[in-house]
Design a protein around this motif. Structure first.
Motif, short mmCIF file in Angstrom:
data_model
loop_
_atom_site.label_atom_id
_atom_site.label_comp_id
_atom_site.label_asym_id
_atom_site.label_seq_id
_atom_site.Cartn_x
_atom_site.Cartn_y
_atom_site.Cartn_z
N ALA A 2 -5.06 4.37 -0.87
CA ALA A 2 -4.20 3.22 -0.56
C ALA A 2 -4.60 2.59 0.77
O ALA A 2 -4.62 1.37 0.90
CB ALA A 2 -2.73 3.65 -0.53
N LEU A 3 -4.94 3.41 1.75
CA LEU A 3 -5.32 2.85 3.05
C LEU A 3 -6.68 2.15 3.00
O LEU A 3 -6.86 1.10 3.61
CB LEU A 3 -5.32 3.94 4.12
N PRO A 44 -2.73 8.60 -0.67
CA PRO A 44 -2.59 7.76 0.51
C PRO A 44 -3.92 7.28 1.08
O PRO A 44 -4.02 6.16 1.59
CB PRO A 44 -1.85 8.64 1.52
N GLU A 45 -4.96 8.11 0.97
CA GLU A 45 -6.26 7.69 1.53
C GLU A 45 -6.82 6.48 0.78
O GLU A 45 -7.29 5.53 1.39
CB GLU A 45 -7.28 8.82 1.43
N ALA A 101 0.84 -1.20 0.00
CA ALA A 101 0.00 0.00 0.00
C ALA A 101 0.87 1.25 0.00
O ALA A 101 0.57 2.24 -0.65
CB ALA A 101 -0.92 0.01 1.21
N GLY A 102 1.98 1.18 0.75
CA GLY A 102 2.92 2.30 0.77
C GLY A 102 3.40 2.60 -0.64
O GLY A 102 3.43 3.76 -1.08
N LEU A 103 3.73 1.55 -1.40
CA LEU A 103 4.23 1.73 -2.77
C LEU A 103 3.13 2.21 -3.71
O LEU A 103 3.33 3.10 -4.52
CB LEU A 103 4.83 0.42 -3.30
N ARG A 109 2.25 5.77 -3.02
CA ARG A 109 3.25 6.69 -3.57
C ARG A 109 3.08 6.81 -5.09
O ARG A 109 3.18 7.89 -5.64
CB ARG A 109 4.65 6.16 -3.24
#
Lengths: 552, 420
Positions: free
Chosen positions: A496-497, A493-494, A483-485, A488
């Motif tokens: 991704a989370l 980021p939202e 998710a971090g990748l 990015r």
């Protein structure tokens, strides 16, 4: 209805399973302008929810000789054109003391009639070849079954189709058709993510929606009768067996054990379900018990092996092929020209069949599309290797083996999964060689490649392209790293989370029916970490709430 | 081997009980498999994540909850004792129960989660960033430092969350030569591996790079918890070089401060005269007239461990104190009576982030935390921590609080037996 200006294709294919994507490849290779539309991600229907067995055809030899012959022919083709997706494990059909050994000769004769090399071997020889097999066996037949990775197969077909000009739209649902009661001229698409609608034109629309074919057909005003049959499987935590193990008897529940990648799979059960259950079917405790009990008869070690997850798929079986006139190929698959059958031009359906025969199905429907467009181009998919299988596997030469030894873990894993497409990944920076998923050896480089080249839109898609999160930990660590990748790469980021929440939830659906032993330990850790330590639940809740507030 | 008390389990509960007893002059042994949930510690201990009202309702809502047995008076006392115990072991913590919020019992401050959520906390290791309230008001400006190639820290997630709450937040990225070799190995670039490298000069070098990267007016500098494996003085050292306040945020996977906390507590236990037996597990026991007489372990099969009292601090499923099989749930060491749903179809909730019934499963015990076998209480055995039934550590945010409180309570009960 928008008068014009929308994009125009020769063929629009509905469905991103093996059949749809395989058809896209065939059409593209024959020079057609192609668009594939899929309401979710690629390989999310029956394609990604089966055994991953490349049938030799032996299973069908006694009951359906025609299907068996198709299987062995396609089996030989796929070993060549999709070798990076196939593991030539061979298979055993074993006879246990409670089975009738007399069936064996009927079985072998039927195999030979269908052109399948089936050879009776000594039980001791079978045990030597496959030490996991039940030592009480009284008979064994060796057949050319193999293991095939359907996710990889779809990726490779998709890449090849795109290479030849095809376009692929995932997370786009068909909402309706453009045209009249007698002629389909295109489809109305809704982008599932944004809600946006658009129309695209097509000379021919191919309905390759698997079990959802009847829904699509009805939308076009015609009938395709499907019979949803649920099959459940269990994934074991490591490779128990190295050959496919079947029971040498009439096909029944839980009588095929297939090794694949790092795991083994037992299946399947078979139960008719209602249409409204297709999108929300669950594996019941009773099914789990049957799978373990019956599976342990094939390989006793299954009784004590950790179960990673349970899942079920819905077989796209045809209810009745009587109405399908003309191109009824076999009991297994059907290719319908709705102009001929229903007086509806511009619309064809390809349905039924099996993973093993996906290429043949694609060839048949592409032949039909070409004849409708009055094109005379021969099919080449049986000869041309797929992307990833273009060169000889590295391990076949001494030099290749030497090279392989010195490669990073992530690159080895990637080469195993993507074949020679690994050359499109960039392993030159040490940071890109770092592993995201340790269970399945998925590196940063492979994740980046999947995001850029394999049409990964969301975190959950990454699993189907790379096996990320499919191993022992079921993604409790790598989901966050990935998710971090992805966060990015997409700058969101939202999203991704909320994708992480979806990812762990999807994993949970498979773990829940088998949540004991090691799987419950992982589940406790997963909830403690994501919910307790991270506060993911409240973050997603807050994000949903603020979205609702915004809408209001 | 004869002891006053033998403790099974060397995590937080076993160590606190052991230190407490050994300090009173007891001869104590801890038998530890080597696993400890502290290795994944977020830096904070949580006592209660819900409202005061929910806490007060516990006797009615969850009668078997360990807090009902501990009671308010003891809980407040143990909280202060715990802080003192940690400090003496070399683990200074901020927080406590004294400044209890009217609405949120047990919440002294807020910690920062790995994805930037502010979560209520009771006690927190003092190198971590904490906030006095649910909004990050005290730090108007924050600079988050990422380490290149390190995948278990999510500065973007934290920055996004803090920015939404009005913090002027930015992310800078640094690298270090000391970590080059680590990057070559695909699996070594994890918190503990990095922390092993980042010591002495290597740490100074990184600190200088951080100083350059954050520049002037950095505000609070937040770094991932990837150094300070041996000593928290490393954080002060980095702070001096950076020239700005430096605090750490939790990483995913193994926790460097958690590993340090585990080590310091076990050292403290041994300083107090305790015997820490690592890498062993209990395989058999003798029970006579409702009392445990002796234990046998896998590594010391030739001798017995006997004691006046025993403490079971083996944890829940994750700690391997409980085991789930398709046909039921059992306590692993003694086969103690367990409070759980009988049918496996009831163990799990539909969604992973929602309430999971299995989180509350554990051993049944009496008012003095003594468990039973087939309904008969074992006179000289205590169960502490997450092996106990009744608490949901995730949904109630009470994991560490239950461990600490029940460990103190069992130790106190054992000591009072000796007084009699």
């Amino acid at each position: 209805m928008a008068p014009s200006g929308h994009k125009q294709y020769d063929v629009v294919i509905i469905g991103g399973g093996t059949t749809g994507v395989g058809t896209a490849r065939d059409c593209a290779l024959r020079g057609l302008r192609v668009l594939v539309v899929e309401r979710s991600d690629l390989a999310t229907g029956a394609t990604g929810r089966n055994h991953g067995l490349l049938h030799s055809g032996a299973r069908y030899a006694v009951t359906d000789g025609e299907s068996a012959a198709e299987c062995i022919s396609e089996n030989r083709i796929l070993r060549h054109i999709a070798r990076h997706c196939v593991e030539p494990t061979d298979g055993l059909f074993i006879t246990l003391p409670e089975d009738d050994l007399g069936y064996q000769s009927t079985f072998i004769e039927a195999c030979h009639r269908a052109g399948i090399d089936a050879e009776a071997i000594d039980p001791e020889e079978a045990l030597r070849l496959e030490p996991a097999v039940n030592p009480q066996l009284i008979g064994a037949v060796r057949v050319p079954d193999a293991s095939i990775d359907p996710f990889r197969l779809v990726s490779a077909n998709m890449l090849d189709a795109k290479l030849h000009g095809a376009e692929v739209l995932t997370y786009h649902e068909v909402e309706g058709f453009v045209g009249s009661a007698t002629r389909i001229e295109g489809v109305v698409l809704r982008d599932v993510t944004t809600g946006e609608r658009r129309r695209v034109g097509a000379k021919v629309v191919v309905n390759a929606a698997g079990i959802w074919s009847s829904k699509i057909a009805r939308m076009a005003g015609v009938e395709v009768a499907m019979c949803p049959s649920k099959g459940s499987l269990l994934v074991f935590g490591h490779r128990v067996n190295n050959m496919v193990i079947n029971r040498c008897r009439k096909p029944a529940d839980a009588d095929i054990l297939v090794p694949g990648n790092t795991i083994s799979l037992i299946g399947t059960t078979s139960r008719r379900i209602a249409f409204d259950e297709i999108d929300r079917n669950e594996v019941t405790p009773e099914e789990v018990d049957v799978l373990i009990d019956e599976g342990s008869k094939l390989a006793p070690a299954l009784a004590t092996t950790r179960i990673l997850r349970a899942y079920s798929g819905v077989r796209p079986l045809l209810a009745d092929s009587e109405g399908a006139s003309g191109r009824n190929l076999s009991r297994g698959m059907v290719c319908i020209d709705h102009a001929e059958r229903d007086g509806l031009e511009g619309f064809v359906t390809i349905a039924g069949g099996k993973l093993t025969t996906y290429r043949l199905m694609a060839e048949c429907v592409t032949d039909l599309v070409c004849s409708k467009l009055s094109l005379d181009v021969a099919c080449t998919t049986a000869q041309r290797p797929l992307v990833g299988s273009q060169s000889e596997p590295r391990l076949t030469t001494k030099r290749g083996r030497k090279e392989f030894i010195s490669m990073s873990a992530g690159r080895k894993g990637a080469e195993g999964r993507h074949g020679d497409s690994v050359t499109d990944m960039d392993f030159s920076h040490s940071a890109d060689r770092a592993l995201v998923c340790e269970c399945e050896q998925v590196s940063v480089a492979e994740v980046k490649y999947a995001i850029e080249s394999l049409g990964v839109k969301r975190l959950v898609d990454l699993r189907r392209r790379t096996r990320l999160g499919m191993g022992t930990c079921q993604g409790h660590m790598c989901a966050m790293r990935a998710a971090g990748l992805v966060g990015r790469a997409t700058g969101s980021p939202e999203q991704a989370l909320s994708d992480v929440a979806e990812f762990v939830e999807q994993r949970w659906r498979g773990v829940r029916p088998v949540a004991w032993g090691g799987s419950l330990i992982e589940a406790q850790f997963t909830q403690w970490f994501y919910d307790g330590v991270c506060g993911l639940g409240e973050m997603v809740e807050a994000a949903n709430k603020s979205d609702i507030d915004k809408e209001q | 081997m004869r002891f006053d008390t033998v403790i099974i389990g060397g995590g937080l509960g076993g160590l606190i009980g052991g230190i407490r007893l050994a300090r009173q002059g007891q001869r104590v042994a801890i038998i530890s498999s080597g696993k400890s949930a502290l290795h994944f510690c977020s830096g904070s201990l949580e006592l209660w994540g819900g409202s005061r009202e929910e806490f007060e309702q516990l006797p009615q809502s969850h009668p078997s909850h360990p807090y009902n047995k501990v009671g308010m008076e003891r809980l407040v006392r143990y909280s202060a004792q715990a802080k003192e115990l940690f400090a003496r072991a070399g683990v200074p913590l901020v927080g406590g129960l004294e400044q209890g919020d009217d609405q949120r019992f047990g919440c002294d401050h807020y910690r920062l989660s790995p994805i930037g959520v502010l979560k209520p906390a009771w006690l927190t290791m003092d190198e971590y960033v904490t906030f006095s309230g649910p909004e990050p008001k005290e730090y108007p400006r924050v600079t988050i430092v990422a380490i290149e190639g390190y995948l278990d820290f999510y500065p973007e997630f934290i920055a996004n969350s803090l920015s939404r709450r009005g913090v002027d937040c930015r992310v800078v990225s640094v690298t270090s030569e000391a970590l080059e070799a680590l990057r070559e190995s695909a699996t070594e670039m994890r918190a503990v591996g990095i922390a092993r490298r980042l010591q002495g000069e290597a740490l100074d070098e990184l600190a200088h790079r951080i100083a350059n990267a954050v520049g002037e007016d950095a505000g609070l500098v937040v770094v991932p918890a990837v150094f300070g494996l041996k000593s928290r003085a490393d954080y002060e050292r980095v702070g001096e070089i950076v020239g700005a306040p430096v605090r750490v945020a939790p990483t995913v996977s193994a926790s460097v401060p958690g590993v340090r906390m585990q080590r310091l507590l076990s050292e403290e236990f041994q300083r107090c005269g305790g015997e820490y037996i690592l890498g062993d597990r209990v395989v058999d026991y003798t029970l006579e007239q409702g009392r445990i007489v002796s234990l046998r372990t896998a590594n010391h099969s030739d001798m017995e461990f006997s004691a006046n009292h025993y403490i079971l601090a083996t944890g829940s499923f994750f700690g391997r104190g409980l085991e789930a099989q398709p046909n039921g749930i059992r306590e692993v060491v003694f086969g103690l009576d367990v409070e759980c749903d009988a049918s496996r179809s009831e163990w799990c909730g539909e969604h992973i982030l929602e309430t999971q019934p299995f989180q509350r499963y554990g051993v049944r015990c009496d008012e003095r935390l003594r468990p039973s076998i087939a309904g008969q209480t074992i006179e000289n055995l205590y169960a502490v921590g997450s092996v106990l039934a009744g608490a949901d550590p995730v949904k109630e945010g009470c994991g560490a609080g239950v461990v600490v409180a029940t460990a103190f309570m069992a130790a106190e009960d054992i000591l009072s037996c000796n007084d009699k």
